[in-house]
Design an enzyme around this catalytic site. Structure first.
Site, short mmCIF file in Angstrom:
data_model
loop_
_atom_site.label_atom_id
_atom_site.label_comp_id
_atom_site.label_asym_id
_atom_site.label_seq_id
_atom_site.Cartn_x
_atom_site.Cartn_y
_atom_site.Cartn_z
N LYS A 133 60.13 -55.22 -12.61
CA LYS A 133 61.49 -54.69 -12.71
C LYS A 133 62.22 -55.23 -13.94
O LYS A 133 62.86 -54.47 -14.68
CB LYS A 133 62.29 -55.04 -11.44
CG LYS A 133 61.62 -54.57 -10.17
CD LYS A 133 62.35 -55.04 -8.94
CE LYS A 133 62.31 -56.54 -8.72
NZ LYS A 133 60.98 -57.07 -8.37
N THR A 134 62.11 -56.54 -14.15
CA THR A 134 62.81 -57.15 -15.29
C THR A 134 62.22 -56.63 -16.60
O THR A 134 62.98 -56.29 -17.53
CB THR A 134 62.68 -58.69 -15.23
OG1 THR A 134 63.03 -59.11 -13.92
CG2 THR A 134 63.56 -59.36 -16.25
N ASP A 138 69.90 -59.40 -13.70
CA ASP A 138 68.52 -59.65 -13.29
C ASP A 138 68.46 -60.47 -12.00
O ASP A 138 69.14 -61.49 -11.89
CB ASP A 138 67.78 -60.39 -14.42
CG ASP A 138 66.30 -60.47 -14.15
OD1 ASP A 138 65.78 -59.54 -13.49
OD2 ASP A 138 65.66 -61.44 -14.58
N ASP A 139 67.63 -60.02 -11.07
CA ASP A 139 67.45 -60.75 -9.81
C ASP A 139 68.79 -61.04 -9.16
O ASP A 139 69.18 -62.22 -9.04
CB ASP A 139 66.72 -62.07 -10.09
CG ASP A 139 65.26 -61.97 -9.73
OD1 ASP A 139 64.93 -61.16 -8.86
OD2 ASP A 139 64.46 -62.72 -10.32
N LYS A 184 82.29 -51.48 -10.11
CA LYS A 184 83.11 -50.28 -9.87
C LYS A 184 84.22 -50.12 -10.91
O LYS A 184 84.88 -49.10 -10.95
CB LYS A 184 83.72 -50.35 -8.48
CG LYS A 184 82.66 -50.17 -7.43
CD LYS A 184 83.20 -50.06 -6.04
CE LYS A 184 82.07 -49.79 -5.08
NZ LYS A 184 82.42 -50.12 -3.71
N LYS A 242 52.46 -58.67 -12.09
CA LYS A 242 52.47 -60.09 -12.45
C LYS A 242 51.20 -60.80 -11.94
O LYS A 242 50.59 -61.59 -12.65
CB LYS A 242 53.72 -60.75 -11.83
CG LYS A 242 53.92 -62.18 -12.23
CD LYS A 242 55.24 -62.65 -11.67
CE LYS A 242 55.55 -64.07 -12.04
NZ LYS A 242 56.87 -64.46 -11.55
N1 LIG Z 1 54.59 -52.64 -18.15
C1 LIG Z 1 54.21 -53.90 -18.32
N2 LIG Z 1 53.30 -54.22 -19.26
C2 LIG Z 1 52.89 -55.48 -19.42
N3 LIG Z 1 53.32 -56.51 -18.70
C3 LIG Z 1 54.24 -56.28 -17.75
C4 LIG Z 1 54.72 -54.96 -17.51
N4 LIG Z 1 55.61 -55.03 -16.49
C5 LIG Z 1 55.66 -56.33 -16.15
N5 LIG Z 1 54.85 -57.07 -16.89
C6 LIG Z 1 54.64 -58.52 -16.80
O1 LIG Z 1 54.56 -58.88 -15.43
C7 LIG Z 1 55.28 -60.07 -15.17
C8 LIG Z 1 56.28 -59.83 -14.08
O2 LIG Z 1 57.20 -58.85 -14.46
P1 LIG Z 1 58.75 -58.94 -14.11
O3 LIG Z 1 59.27 -60.31 -14.31
O4 LIG Z 1 59.37 -57.82 -14.83
O5 LIG Z 1 58.72 -58.63 -12.57
P2 LIG Z 1 59.94 -58.59 -11.56
O6 LIG Z 1 59.68 -57.44 -10.66
O7 LIG Z 1 61.22 -58.62 -12.29
O8 LIG Z 1 59.71 -59.94 -10.79
P3 LIG Z 1 60.77 -60.82 -9.96
O9 LIG Z 1 61.24 -59.96 -8.85
O10 LIG Z 1 59.92 -61.97 -9.50
O11 LIG Z 1 61.83 -61.19 -10.92
C9 LIG Z 1 55.92 -60.49 -16.48
O12 LIG Z 1 55.15 -61.52 -17.04
C10 LIG Z 1 55.86 -59.25 -17.35
O13 LIG Z 1 55.68 -59.59 -18.69
#
Ligand SMILES: Nc1ncnc2c1ncn2[C@@H]1O[C@H](COP(=O)(O)OP(=O)(O)OP(=O)(O)O)[C@@H](O)[C@H]1O
Length: 285
Positions: A88-89, A142-143, A170, A242
Site C-alpha cells: 500500500k505504501t 501512511d499506516d 473533510k 513484502k
Molecule cells: N510494486 C512493487 N514492486 C516492488 N516492490 C514492492 C512493490 N510493492 C511493494 N513493494 C515492496 O514491498 C515491501 C512492502 O511494501 P509496503 O511497505 O508498501 O507495504 P504496506 O502494505 O504499506 O505494508 P504495511 O501495512 O506493513 O505498512 C516494501 O519493501 C516495498 O518496497
C-alpha cells in the site's frame, strides 16, 4: 572566540563552499515533492504485481487526474486498505511520484517518533496548511492506525489525533487549491469503527499476491529457472509482496551464503529445495 581583545582572524570567519553546502542540505524546503522520502518507500523499485494492483494504481491515478482538472471538488480522499506488507505504501509513493504534483508529502509514524500527541497533531496540521498554499497537492497518511497510536489490546488509540484527522479529511481547501489525500491502513475494521473510513470518498483493497501474481513478480526478478518458477509461485500463493521479497532475498544467499551476487546477476539460480526451506522458516514474520 574566548578573547575578544585579540584581532580577528579573517580567514577563520569566512564562509566556505563547504559551509554553504552544509547549510543548503540542512535547511529543507517545506514545499516541493519530497521525492527522497517517497523513493525510500519503494527501495525494491516497482514491479508489476498483477491485475488487481494495476487496477488500483490506475484508479488512483485517475483520482489524481480528477484533482488536477477539478473546478468543483477540490478535495478527493482515497483509502488503500489491505494486509500488512501488501504494497500500500509503495503504491501511494508511486502515485505521488508519477502524478508530478508540485507538493507531495508523506506523513508517517516514523517521521513523528517520540513526539507528544499534541506535537503530532500540530505536525499533521502543518502539512495540510502547507498543502493549501500549493495549487495541487498529494498528502499520504501512511499506516493511519500507527498515526493514531492504535493498540489492539484495549483497544486504545489517540482520540486527539483521530479528531484532527477527521476534521482535515473533510476540510475544503481554499479556492484554487486542490488536494488528494491517500490514506493507507492494515486495520480497516478499527478505522471503520471510529468513523475514519466514512471520511474517505473511496476505498480500495490492496490484496496479497495470488499464484499468477507471484509468478509475474518472480519472472521479473529472474532468480528461478524456468522449470522451478511455477512451483515457487504456487508456494507463494496468498503472500504479501513484502514477504515474497524477504524469502527470495533469504534464498538468494544460498545455503552457505555469498550466492546473492551470482543469482541477481543471472549467472546462477535459486535452488527450489532451499527456497522451500526458507519459506518454511518464515511461517510467521
Ligand atoms: N510494486 C512493487 N514492486 C516492488 N516492490 C514492492 C512493490 N510493492 C511493494 N513493494 C515492496 O514491498 C515491501 C512492502 O511494501 P509496503 O511497505 O508498501 O507495504 P504496506 O502494505 O504499506 O505494508 P504495511 O501495512 O506493513 O505498512 C516494501 O519493501 C516495498 O518496497
Amino acid at each position: 572566540m574566548d578573547d575578544l581583545t585579540k584581532p580577528v582572524d579573517e580567514e577563520s570567519i569566512k564562509v566556505t563552499m563547504e559551509d554553504f553546502l552544509n547549510a543548503l542540505y540542512e535547511v529543507r524546503p517545506a514545499f516541493g515533492a519530497s521525492t527522497d522520502d517517497l523513493e525510500r518507500c519503494r527501495l525494491n523499485g516497482v514491479v508489476d504485481c498483477g491485475a488487481q494492483h494495476e487496477h488500483i494504481y490506475k484508479r488512483t491515478m485517475l483520482l489524481a487526474e480528477q484533482v488536477r482538472v477539478s473546478k468543483g471538488s477540490p478535495l478527493v480522499t482515497c483509502l488503500l486498505e489491505g494486509p500488512s506488507g501488501s504494497g500500500k505504501t509503495a503504491m501511494s509513493a508511486t502515485i505521488g511520484i508519477d502524478s508530478d504534483f508540485p507538493y507531495v508529502k508523506i506523513i508517517s509514524a516514523e517521521s513523528m517518533i517520540g513526539l507528544s500527541e499534541s506535537s503530532k497533531c500540530a505536525q499533521i496540521v502543518k502539512v495540510f496548511e502547507d498543502a493549501y498554499k500549493s495549487p495541487l497537492s498529494i498528502i499520504i497518511l501512511d499506516d493511519i492506525e500507527r498515526l493514531l497510536e492504535y493498540v489492539a489490546i484495549g483497544p486504545r488509540f489517540s482520540n486527539l489525533i483521530s479528531q484532527t484527522l477527521l476534521v482535515l479529511l473533510k476540510r475544503i481547501p481554499p479556492k484554487g487549491k486542490n488536494v488528494l489525500v491517500i490514506g493507507t491502513t492494515s486495520e480497516v475494521a478499527f478505522l471503520d469503527s471510529i468513523g475514519i473510513c466514512d471520511a474517505f470518498s473511496v476505498t480500495y483493497h490492496v490484496p496479497k499476491l495470488k499464484t499468477e501474481d507471484a509468478r509475474k513478480v518472480l519472472q521479473q526478478l529472474n532468480v528461478f529457472s524456468e522449470d522451478d518458477i511455477d512451483a515457487a509461485a504456487e508456494a507463494l500463493n496468498d503472500t504479501p509482496i513484502k514477504k515474497l521479497y524477504m524469502v527470495v532475498e533469504m534464498a538468494a544467499q544460498g545455503e552457505r551464503g555469498g550466492a546473492a551476487e551470482a543469482i541477481y546477476s543471472g549467472k546462477a539460480k535459486i535452488r527450489i529445495s532451499h527456497f522451500y526451506d526458507c519459506l518454511q522458516d518464515m511461517v510467521r514474520y
